[in-house]
Design a protein around this motif. Structure first.
Motif, PDB file in Angstrom:
ATOM      1  N   SER A 127       0.791  -1.236   0.000  1.00 36.98           N
ATOM      2  CA  SER A 127       0.000   0.000   0.000  1.00 36.98           C
ATOM      3  C   SER A 127       0.818   1.279   0.000  1.00 36.98           C
ATOM      4  O   SER A 127       0.247   2.364  -0.060  1.00 36.98           O
ATOM      5  N   TYR A 128       2.135   1.180   0.068  1.00 37.02           N
ATOM      6  CA  TYR A 128       2.891   2.394   0.325  1.00 37.02           C
ATOM      7  C   TYR A 128       3.972   2.694  -0.703  1.00 37.02           C
ATOM      8  O   TYR A 128       4.890   3.446  -0.428  1.00 37.02           O
ATOM      9  N   GLY A 129       3.925   2.128  -1.864  1.00 35.89           N
ATOM     10  CA  GLY A 129       4.896   2.452  -2.894  1.00 35.89           C
ATOM     11  C   GLY A 129       4.642   3.836  -3.464  1.00 35.89           C
ATOM     12  O   GLY A 129       3.520   4.335  -3.463  1.00 35.89           O
ATOM     13  N   ALA A 130       5.704   4.480  -3.943  1.00 34.26           N
ATOM     14  CA  ALA A 130       5.549   5.819  -4.511  1.00 34.26           C
ATOM     15  C   ALA A 130       6.340   5.966  -5.802  1.00 34.26           C
ATOM     16  O   ALA A 130       6.793   7.053  -6.138  1.00 34.26           O
ATOM     17  N   ASN A 131       6.503   4.856  -6.542  1.00 38.30           N
ATOM     18  CA  ASN A 131       7.217   4.921  -7.813  1.00 38.30           C
ATOM     19  C   ASN A 131       6.503   5.882  -8.753  1.00 38.30           C
ATOM     20  O   ASN A 131       5.284   5.828  -8.911  1.00 38.30           O
ATOM     21  N   ALA A 132       7.273   6.750  -9.403  1.00 41.06           N
ATOM     22  CA  ALA A 132       6.686   7.730 -10.311  1.00 41.06           C
ATOM     23  C   ALA A 132       6.115   7.045 -11.548  1.00 41.06           C
ATOM     24  O   ALA A 132       6.534   5.946 -11.920  1.00 41.06           O
ATOM     25  N   ALA A 133       5.166   7.699 -12.200  1.00 38.38           N
ATOM     26  CA  ALA A 133       4.566   7.182 -13.438  1.00 38.38           C
ATOM     27  C   ALA A 133       4.935   8.104 -14.588  1.00 38.38           C
ATOM     28  O   ALA A 133       4.657   9.302 -14.543  1.00 38.38           O
ATOM     29  N   CYS A 134       5.561   7.549 -15.607  1.00 42.55           N
ATOM     30  CA  CYS A 134       5.951   8.331 -16.779  1.00 42.55           C
ATOM     31  C   CYS A 134       4.763   8.447 -17.719  1.00 42.55           C
ATOM     32  O   CYS A 134       4.241   7.443 -18.207  1.00 42.55           O
ATOM     33  N   CYS A 135       4.336   9.667 -17.981  1.00 43.81           N
ATOM     34  CA  CYS A 135       3.199   9.893 -18.888  1.00 43.81           C
ATOM     35  C   CYS A 135       3.638  10.012 -20.349  1.00 43.81           C
ATOM     36  O   CYS A 135       3.030   9.426 -21.235  1.00 43.81           O
ATOM     37  N   PHE A 136       4.699  10.786 -20.592  1.00 41.19           N
ATOM     38  CA  PHE A 136       5.158  11.010 -21.964  1.00 41.19           C
ATOM     39  C   PHE A 136       6.673  11.099 -21.992  1.00 41.19           C
ATOM     40  O   PHE A 136       7.278  11.794 -21.171  1.00 41.19           O
ATOM     41  N   ARG A 137       7.286  10.403 -22.963  1.00 41.41           N
ATOM     42  CA  ARG A 137       8.734  10.443 -23.156  1.00 41.41           C
ATOM     43  C   ARG A 137       9.065  10.989 -24.538  1.00 41.41           C
ATOM     44  O   ARG A 137       8.374  10.704 -25.520  1.00 41.41           O
ATOM     45  N   ALA A 138      10.158  11.736 -24.633  1.00 48.47           N
ATOM     46  CA  ALA A 138      10.558  12.337 -25.905  1.00 48.47           C
ATOM     47  C   ALA A 138      10.929  11.288 -26.940  1.00 48.47           C
ATOM     48  O   ALA A 138      10.836  11.554 -28.146  1.00 48.47           O
ATOM     49  N   THR A 139      11.326  10.092 -26.513  1.00 49.25           N
ATOM     50  CA  THR A 139      11.672   9.026 -27.452  1.00 49.25           C
ATOM     51  C   THR A 139      10.520   8.742 -28.412  1.00 49.25           C
ATOM     52  O   THR A 139      10.734   8.377 -29.569  1.00 49.25           O
TER      53      THR A 139
END
Length: 670
Positions: free
Chosen positions: A449-461
């Motif tokens: 319940s406590y993870g905080a990994n970021a979420a990538c929405c858009f990459r320049a690749t």
């Protein structure tokens, strides 16, 4: 607004007006909003903030964003998707995806803010206010893009409509899909026009570059759809197009469909090149090595996907932040440790990755011979992206912030054999293959319940890959900057020497041996090797990032399943080094309802949906496809609400999507 909507629903319950309220989610009148609102910079910012969580990509439950390709040929969930069966997807009286709530709210807030802005009634920094207005234009465009992908032809509504049944019905008229795409592009232009470059340096807010990248995505999507569905009922004026009944004299703005395709491709090329040129020197590189101890060198490419803060990665144009202290968390790291929490990678995806020498697995030789007799061998001498992201037995799963007092020993080492028999358990490995994309090796990030990994929405690749595909479709050759961008993507992926050159791959590609990959097809036919390898590069670069279904539909890459069933497969279980690791008896694979692995008589590879071969398993013979399933069926209630008598669907100005009936409970006709 929410309180008002609930009250209004009670007052108008059962009336035709309340019904209209449902189908266009009509905005509340202005007197419901306090007169002193939408009058300060921070209030305008709050309006824009409102839509980040509802519209942009994010981590959901389980393996989060990195499970987003489930239900395609990339990833398999624990249960098969009913859209690949016959008669299971049916027209409903309602469909939650036909929802106007977000568009309604954006229109109301955007129009109110624009009105106040014009009258100079908003206090604060004018440039900041304009930027937030640009964000609202972006959010409307992105939400409309979701609707375009689901429905095709769709009503274009930009106003907060009054509480008037006649006006609401008149507005609920579907515009041809290319007109919807043009509207989206216009909104994205308005977003760019209003937003400020480098507005904030953490890249957690929408920027002009994000809008331009999405512009290239939308244009490429529509150009692809019009190209591969040309002449069919899925494009304006195609044979059997349902919209012809309501648009008898429709003409493409550019003259005809071929010019319309060129129009969208041109925009895709221009927009993607703009972002590619700006960021091509800033893409994050893959060392090809995966850390197994804190003393090991960091691999920036690997770390980028699992970090808590993506602001330090130049190619990430927009990301979503999670924070344990604020109660905004996810379970991505836990998903990495649990075999991706029930989302397995397919054999098709694994075998689409090249060998380290840049050649397909069947064209390799000497030191680059493909071997799938064990999971460890599968990743040897492969595309460096697969090398770092494919989990294999014996790898260390966690080495940071270990707490042995709570039993952390259990998850330090990847199991010798993946648990493929545990049914719906979180620990089950659906296909035997699992990824560690999005992982950090940090035990502190691994609680459910406590993870905080970021979420990538858009990459320049993506801009480089969008350009490569659009330019090739436009010219039919590797002209412009296609090879330059392609080599950059390859080099950043970790390839070396001649493997960086796409010609190495193209010349070694045999399309007859690429049939496991749905992207090898358009309209039921194998495509040419150059275009296929552009698609392959995209598939491997964005595995697990949620673009696969969008790509498969715009490429029309599912027709071949209509005539030949497709079998979702995982790792090589039978007649391999893996077989002896399991103590299976015939009862484990006898095809009964209690069998927990598929039989070796079906395939050497695990078939997660063909363990139970009894008649009640709809997928015992594999996946099939129906043309109607490229789009969703409009709900019957929408036809009734827009009919004069609110009963007869024939009186509605709406029309059903191709090959879907206008009767609830009925499956696709074709």
């Amino acid at each position: 607004m929410k309180a008002y909507k609930k009250i209004l629903s009670l007052i108008l319950l059962g009336s035709a007006l309340a019904a209209c309220e449902d189908f266009l989610d009509q905005q509340p009148p202005s007197y419901i909003v306090p007169e002193d609102y939408y009058r300060t910079e921070d209030q305008v910012q709050a309006c824009a903030n409102r839509f980040y969580s509802d519209i942009l990509p994010s981590h959901g439950g389980g393996y989060g964003l990195y499970a987003s390709d489930g239900g395609t040929d990339n990833q398999a969930n624990q249960s098969a998707d009913n859209k690949y069966a016959t008669g299971q997807w049916k027209v409903g009286m309602s469909n939650d995806n036909w929802s106007w709530s977000l568009i309604r709210e954006i229109n109301y807030q955007l129009n109110t803010i624009l009105d106040r802005q014009e009258q100079n009634q908003i206090s604060g920094n004018k440039a900041n206010i304009r930027h937030y207005i640009g964000e609202l234009y972006f959010m409307r465009a992105y939400q409309y893009f979701k609707m375009l992908r689901q429905w095709g032809d769709f009503p274009i509504i930009t106003e907060a409509l009054p509480d008037n049944e006649e006006m609401l019905v008149a507005a609920d008229v579907r515009s041809p899909r290319n007109e919807v795409a043009r509207f989206i592009l216009k909104d994205l232009d308005l977003a760019v026009e209003n937003m400020t470059e480098n507005f904030e340096n953490r890249h957690t807010r929408v920027s002009p570059d994000v809008a331009i990248l999405v512009k290239s995505r939308v244009a490429l999507f529509e150009a692809s759809w019009l190209t591969y569905f040309k002449g069919t009922a899925f494009v304006p004026n195609g044979e059997g197009w349902p919209g012809k009944v309501k648009n008898t004299d429709y003409k493409y703005p550019s003259g005809d469909i071929d010019n319309e395709i060129k129009y969208f491709l041109g925009i895709a090329v221009e927009a993607s090149e703009k972002i590619a040129e700006k960021y091509k020197g800033d893409l994050v590189g893959n060392t090809g090595e995966i850390p197994q101890a804190e003393s090991d060198p960091e691999n920036p490419y690997f770390s980028m996907f699992g970090t808590l803060d993506m602001s330090g990665y130049s190619e990430v144009l927009l990301w979503r932040e999670y924070n344990d202290g604020m109660g905004v968390t996810n379970s991505v790291e836990d998903g990495v440790q649990r075999g991706n929490r029930g989302t397995g990678v397919t054999r098709s995806l694994i075998e689409s990755f090249l060998m380290e020498d840049g050649k397909p697995i069947y064209a390799s030789h000497d030191d680059y011979t493909y071997d799938d007799m064990s999971l460890n061998k599968v990743r040897e001498n492969r595309d460096p992206r697969l090398t770092v992201f494919l989990k294999v037995p014996g790898q260390v799963n966690c080495f940071k912030n270990m707490d042995y007092s709570r039993g952390d020993r259990m998850i330090i080492i990847e199991p010798q054999k993946p648990d493929i028999t545990n049914g719906s358990s979180d620990w089950a490995y659906t296909t035997g293959y699992a990824l560690r994309k999005g992982g950090t090796f940090d035990r502190a990030q691994c609680t459910v319940s406590y993870g905080a990994n970021a979420a990538c929405c858009f990459r320049a690749t993506e801009a480089l890959l969008n350009y490569m595909e659009a330019q090739y479709m436009l010219s039919g050759s590797l002209s412009g900057k296609v090879l330059e961008y392609w080599k950059i993507v390859r080099e950043k992926a970790g390839f070396k020497g001649t493997a960086i050159d796409p010609q190495t791959t193209i010349s070694a590609t045999d399309m007859q041996k690429e049939k496991l990959d749905w992207g090898a097809y358009s309209a039921g036919k194998l495509i040419d090797p150059v275009l296929y390898n552009i698609r392959r590069e995209r598939r491997c670069e964005f595995m697990g990032e949620g673009l696969r279904w969008m790509d498969l539909t715009r490429w029309r890459s599912l027709d071949q399943l209509i005539t030949e069933n497709y079998h979702i497969e995982g790792f090589r279980l039978w007649n391999s080094d893996m077989t002896g690791l399991y103590s299976f008896t015939e009862k484990n694979y006898d095809g009964s309802s209690s069998a927990n692995v598929s039989s070796p008589s079906l395939s050497n590879y695990l078939r997660p949906y063909e363990k139970n071969m009894t008649a009640n398993n709809l997928f015992r013979n594999g996946y099939t496809w129906h043309m109607a399933h490229y789009l969703q069926p409009l709900p019957i209630t929408e036809f009734q609400l827009t009919a004069d008598d609110h009963i007869s669907v024939e009186q509605s100005m709406l029309y059903q999507n191709p090959y879907w009936p206008v009767e609830a409970g009925m499956p696709a006709e074709k």
